[in-house]
Design a protein around this motif. Structure first.
Motif, mmCIF file in Angstrom:
data_model
loop_
_atom_site.group_PDB
_atom_site.id
_atom_site.type_symbol
_atom_site.label_atom_id
_atom_site.label_comp_id
_atom_site.label_asym_id
_atom_site.label_seq_id
_atom_site.Cartn_x
_atom_site.Cartn_y
_atom_site.Cartn_z
ATOM 1 N N LEU A 167 30.512 19.869 -45.664
ATOM 2 C CA LEU A 167 31.615 18.660 -45.273
ATOM 3 C C LEU A 167 30.599 17.942 -44.398
ATOM 4 C CD1 LEU A 167 34.707 20.689 -44.438
ATOM 5 C CD2 LEU A 167 34.464 19.190 -46.328
ATOM 6 N N VAL A 168 30.576 16.751 -44.704
ATOM 7 C CA VAL A 168 29.809 15.704 -44.091
ATOM 8 C C VAL A 168 30.649 14.556 -43.334
ATOM 9 C CG1 VAL A 168 27.667 14.212 -43.872
ATOM 10 C CG2 VAL A 168 27.656 16.351 -45.429
ATOM 11 N N GLU A 169 30.514 14.388 -42.199
ATOM 12 C CA GLU A 169 31.108 13.251 -41.443
ATOM 13 C C GLU A 169 29.969 12.387 -40.745
ATOM 14 O OE1 GLU A 169 31.777 10.333 -39.095
ATOM 15 O OE2 GLU A 169 32.438 12.108 -37.891
ATOM 16 N N SER A 170 29.135 11.309 -41.337
ATOM 17 C CA SER A 170 27.976 10.870 -40.765
ATOM 18 C C SER A 170 28.278 9.954 -39.769
ATOM 19 C CB SER A 170 27.330 10.219 -41.929
ATOM 20 O OG SER A 170 27.917 8.879 -42.214
ATOM 21 N N GLU A 171 29.574 9.354 -39.191
ATOM 22 C CA GLU A 171 29.741 8.376 -38.434
ATOM 23 C C GLU A 171 28.852 7.193 -38.374
ATOM 24 O OE1 GLU A 171 29.357 9.483 -33.772
ATOM 25 O OE2 GLU A 171 31.343 10.304 -34.476
ATOM 26 N N GLY A 172 29.060 6.783 -39.660
ATOM 27 C CA GLY A 172 28.169 5.634 -39.951
ATOM 28 C C GLY A 172 26.687 5.750 -39.975
ATOM 29 N N CYS A 173 25.958 6.926 -40.054
ATOM 30 C CA CYS A 173 24.562 7.167 -40.127
ATOM 31 C C CYS A 173 24.298 7.432 -41.370
ATOM 32 C CB CYS A 173 24.173 8.267 -39.351
ATOM 33 S SG CYS A 173 24.351 7.868 -37.429
ATOM 34 N N SER A 174 23.135 7.446 -41.847
ATOM 35 C CA SER A 174 22.723 7.834 -43.352
ATOM 36 C C SER A 174 22.144 9.503 -43.390
ATOM 37 C CB SER A 174 21.371 7.070 -43.670
ATOM 38 O OG SER A 174 20.394 6.976 -42.948
ATOM 39 N N TYR A 175 22.424 9.978 -42.303
ATOM 40 C CA TYR A 175 22.103 11.608 -42.461
ATOM 41 C C TYR A 175 23.472 12.314 -42.056
ATOM 42 C CZ TYR A 175 21.817 10.929 -37.371
ATOM 43 O OH TYR A 175 22.025 10.643 -35.968
ATOM 44 N N ALA A 176 23.282 13.535 -42.479
ATOM 45 C CA ALA A 176 24.592 14.455 -41.926
ATOM 46 C C ALA A 176 24.796 14.592 -40.587
ATOM 47 C CB ALA A 176 24.532 15.748 -42.695
#
Length: 196
Positions: free
Chosen positions: A73-82
Protein backbone atom coordinates in the motif's frame (compact mmCIF):
# COMPACT_ATOMS: atom_id res chain seq x y z
CA UNK A 1 9.57 -17.60 6.72
CA UNK A 2 10.76 -14.04 6.38
CA UNK A 3 9.54 -10.62 7.47
CA UNK A 4 10.85 -7.10 7.86
CA UNK A 5 11.95 -5.73 11.22
CA UNK A 6 12.14 -1.97 11.62
CA UNK A 7 14.52 -0.14 13.95
CA UNK A 8 11.79 2.19 15.26
CA UNK A 9 8.54 0.30 14.66
CA UNK A 10 5.21 2.12 14.69
CA UNK A 11 2.28 -0.27 15.01
CA UNK A 12 -0.53 2.27 15.05
CA UNK A 13 -3.17 1.13 12.62
CA UNK A 14 -4.47 3.68 10.15
CA UNK A 15 -7.58 3.71 8.01
CA UNK A 16 -6.99 3.54 4.27
CA UNK A 17 -8.83 3.45 0.96
CA UNK A 18 -7.42 1.81 -2.16
CA UNK A 19 -7.89 4.30 -4.98
CA UNK A 20 -6.26 2.18 -7.65
CA UNK A 21 -4.48 -1.17 -8.05
CA UNK A 22 -1.25 -1.20 -10.07
CA UNK A 23 0.33 -4.48 -11.20
CA UNK A 24 4.03 -4.18 -11.98
CA UNK A 25 6.27 -6.64 -13.78
CA UNK A 26 7.76 -9.00 -11.20
CA UNK A 27 11.31 -7.63 -11.48
CA UNK A 28 10.17 -4.01 -11.07
CA UNK A 29 8.04 -4.93 -8.04
CA UNK A 30 10.93 -6.78 -6.39
CA UNK A 31 13.20 -3.77 -6.93
CA UNK A 32 10.57 -1.56 -5.31
CA UNK A 33 10.38 -3.90 -2.31
CA UNK A 34 14.14 -3.64 -1.82
CA UNK A 35 14.44 0.07 -2.62
CA UNK A 36 11.09 1.79 -1.89
CA UNK A 37 12.70 5.24 -1.81
CA UNK A 38 13.73 5.05 -5.48
CA UNK A 39 11.71 7.17 -7.89
CA UNK A 40 8.91 5.34 -9.69
CA UNK A 41 7.26 6.87 -12.77
CA UNK A 42 3.90 5.24 -12.01
CA UNK A 43 3.79 6.98 -8.61
CA UNK A 44 4.25 10.39 -10.28
CA UNK A 45 1.55 9.51 -12.82
CA UNK A 46 -0.91 8.65 -10.02
CA UNK A 47 0.14 11.33 -7.50
CA UNK A 48 -3.31 12.98 -7.46
CA UNK A 49 -4.88 9.74 -6.15
CA UNK A 50 -2.67 9.52 -3.06
CA UNK A 51 -3.12 11.72 -0.01
CA UNK A 52 -4.14 11.76 3.63
CA UNK A 53 -7.54 13.39 4.03
CA UNK A 54 -8.87 15.56 6.87
CA UNK A 55 -10.05 12.47 8.76
CA UNK A 56 -6.60 10.89 8.73
CA UNK A 57 -7.56 8.32 6.07
CA UNK A 58 -4.76 7.32 3.71
CA UNK A 59 -5.81 7.21 0.05
CA UNK A 60 -3.41 4.70 -1.50
CA UNK A 61 -2.33 2.68 -4.46
CA UNK A 62 -2.22 -1.09 -4.05
CA UNK A 63 0.98 -2.11 -5.83
CA UNK A 64 1.43 -5.77 -6.71
CA UNK A 65 3.84 -7.82 -8.80
CA UNK A 66 2.75 -10.17 -11.55
CA UNK A 67 2.54 -13.73 -10.24
CA UNK A 68 3.00 -12.67 -6.61
CA UNK A 69 0.48 -12.76 -3.78
CA UNK A 70 2.02 -9.93 -1.77
CA UNK A 71 1.85 -6.21 -2.35
CA UNK A 72 2.40 -2.71 -1.03
CA UNK A 73 0.00 0.00 0.00
CA UNK A 74 1.61 3.28 -1.07
CA UNK A 75 0.71 6.87 -0.24
CA UNK A 76 3.41 9.00 -1.85
CA UNK A 77 2.05 12.39 -0.75
CA UNK A 78 2.89 13.87 -4.13
CA UNK A 79 6.35 12.33 -4.33
CA UNK A 80 7.61 9.88 -6.93
CA UNK A 81 8.78 7.41 -4.27
CA UNK A 82 6.93 5.37 -1.61
CA UNK A 83 6.93 8.04 1.09
CA UNK A 84 4.43 6.05 3.19
CA UNK A 85 4.09 2.34 2.53
CA UNK A 86 2.79 -0.80 4.17
CA UNK A 87 3.74 -4.33 3.17
CA UNK A 88 0.72 -6.62 2.62
CA UNK A 89 1.50 -10.39 2.58
CA UNK A 90 -1.84 -11.39 0.98
CA UNK A 91 -2.72 -8.41 -1.19
CA UNK A 92 -5.54 -10.20 -3.05
CA UNK A 93 -7.64 -10.07 0.10
CA UNK A 94 -7.52 -6.26 -0.06
CA UNK A 95 -8.63 -6.18 -3.68
CA UNK A 96 -11.49 -8.59 -3.02
CA UNK A 97 -13.18 -7.96 0.35
CA UNK A 98 -15.39 -11.05 -0.12
CA UNK A 99 -12.23 -13.15 -0.25
CA UNK A 100 -10.98 -11.64 3.01
CA UNK A 101 -14.36 -12.34 4.61
CA UNK A 102 -14.32 -15.97 3.41
CA UNK A 103 -10.74 -16.41 4.66
CA UNK A 104 -11.80 -15.23 8.12
CA UNK A 105 -14.88 -17.47 8.15
CA UNK A 106 -12.80 -20.51 7.15
CA UNK A 107 -10.15 -19.72 9.78
CA UNK A 108 -12.89 -19.35 12.42
CA UNK A 109 -14.39 -22.70 11.34
CA UNK A 110 -11.03 -24.44 11.67
CA UNK A 111 -10.50 -22.88 15.10
CA UNK A 112 -13.97 -24.10 16.14
CA UNK A 113 -13.30 -27.66 14.91
CA UNK A 114 -9.98 -27.78 16.79
CA UNK A 115 -11.44 -26.30 20.00
CA UNK A 116 -14.50 -28.56 19.90
CA UNK A 117 -12.54 -31.73 19.21
CA UNK A 118 -9.58 -31.26 21.53
CA UNK A 119 -11.77 -30.15 24.44
CA UNK A 120 -14.26 -33.03 24.15
CA UNK A 121 -12.36 -36.09 23.00
CA UNK A 122 -11.19 -38.56 25.61
CA UNK A 123 -9.30 -40.82 23.18
CA UNK A 124 -7.97 -38.44 20.53
CA UNK A 125 -10.65 -38.98 17.87
CA UNK A 126 -13.60 -36.65 17.29
CA UNK A 127 -16.39 -36.58 14.71
CA UNK A 128 -18.07 -33.37 13.60
CA UNK A 129 -21.06 -33.47 11.26
CA UNK A 130 -21.39 -30.89 8.50
CA UNK A 131 -24.67 -29.63 9.99
CA UNK A 132 -22.98 -29.08 13.37
CA UNK A 133 -20.28 -27.03 11.65
CA UNK A 134 -22.97 -24.95 9.93
CA UNK A 135 -24.82 -24.47 13.23
CA UNK A 136 -21.78 -23.43 15.28
CA UNK A 137 -19.44 -21.81 12.73
CA UNK A 138 -21.85 -20.60 10.04
CA UNK A 139 -20.15 -22.45 7.17
CA UNK A 140 -22.22 -24.80 5.02
CA UNK A 141 -19.93 -27.33 3.33
CA UNK A 142 -22.60 -29.84 2.32
CA UNK A 143 -22.48 -30.30 -1.48
CA UNK A 144 -19.33 -28.14 -1.53
CA UNK A 145 -16.39 -30.52 -2.13
CA UNK A 146 -13.99 -27.61 -2.74
CA UNK A 147 -14.75 -26.08 0.69
CA UNK A 148 -14.54 -29.52 2.33
CA UNK A 149 -11.10 -30.09 0.81
CA UNK A 150 -9.95 -26.56 1.68
CA UNK A 151 -11.03 -26.95 5.32
CA UNK A 152 -9.35 -30.37 5.34
CA UNK A 153 -6.08 -28.87 4.10
CA UNK A 154 -6.31 -26.10 6.70
CA UNK A 155 -6.99 -28.61 9.48
CA UNK A 156 -4.08 -30.82 8.42
CA UNK A 157 -1.73 -27.85 8.62
CA UNK A 158 -2.53 -27.42 12.32
CA UNK A 159 -0.13 -28.98 14.84
CA UNK A 160 -3.01 -30.49 16.83
CA UNK A 161 -4.21 -32.70 13.95
CA UNK A 162 -2.62 -36.12 13.44
CA UNK A 163 -5.04 -37.41 10.77
CA UNK A 164 -8.27 -36.44 9.03
CA UNK A 165 -10.91 -38.23 7.00
CA UNK A 166 -13.88 -36.51 5.37
CA UNK A 167 -16.72 -38.81 4.37
CA UNK A 168 -20.45 -39.30 4.89
CA UNK A 169 -20.85 -35.59 5.75
CA UNK A 170 -18.50 -35.89 8.71
CA UNK A 171 -15.07 -34.55 9.59
CA UNK A 172 -13.33 -37.44 11.39
CA UNK A 173 -10.34 -35.86 13.11
CA UNK A 174 -7.59 -37.62 15.04
CA UNK A 175 -5.74 -35.28 17.39
CA UNK A 176 -2.36 -35.63 19.01
CA UNK A 177 -3.04 -36.49 22.64
CA UNK A 178 -0.78 -33.71 23.95
CA UNK A 179 -3.47 -31.22 22.80
CA UNK A 180 -6.41 -33.08 24.36
CA UNK A 181 -6.82 -32.27 28.05
CA UNK A 182 -9.36 -35.09 28.64
CA UNK A 183 -7.08 -37.80 27.25
CA UNK A 184 -5.24 -39.82 29.82
CA UNK A 185 -1.96 -40.98 28.47
CA UNK A 186 -0.65 -44.20 29.90
CA UNK A 187 2.71 -43.68 31.54
CA UNK A 188 5.46 -45.70 29.99
CA UNK A 189 6.36 -48.77 31.99
CA UNK A 190 9.85 -48.52 33.44
CA UNK A 191 12.39 -50.67 31.69
CA UNK A 192 13.88 -53.29 33.96
CA UNK A 193 17.27 -54.76 33.42
CA UNK A 194 17.74 -58.45 33.98
CA UNK A 195 20.53 -59.15 36.43
CA UNK A 196 22.62 -62.17 35.93
Amino acid sequence: METVFEHKPDFRFRDFVIEKAVALPTEQFEKMLHRPMDDQAFLSENAELMRQDGNGVYHCLLVTGEGRSDGLLVESEGCSYARYAAYVPQAASLRYPALADMNQRLADAVDFIIRDGTSQTSEGNWLLNFWELKKHAGIDVECEPFLQELLGDMLCSRPEVADLTIEDEVFDVTYYLDYCPNCKQEPEAPAFELKQ
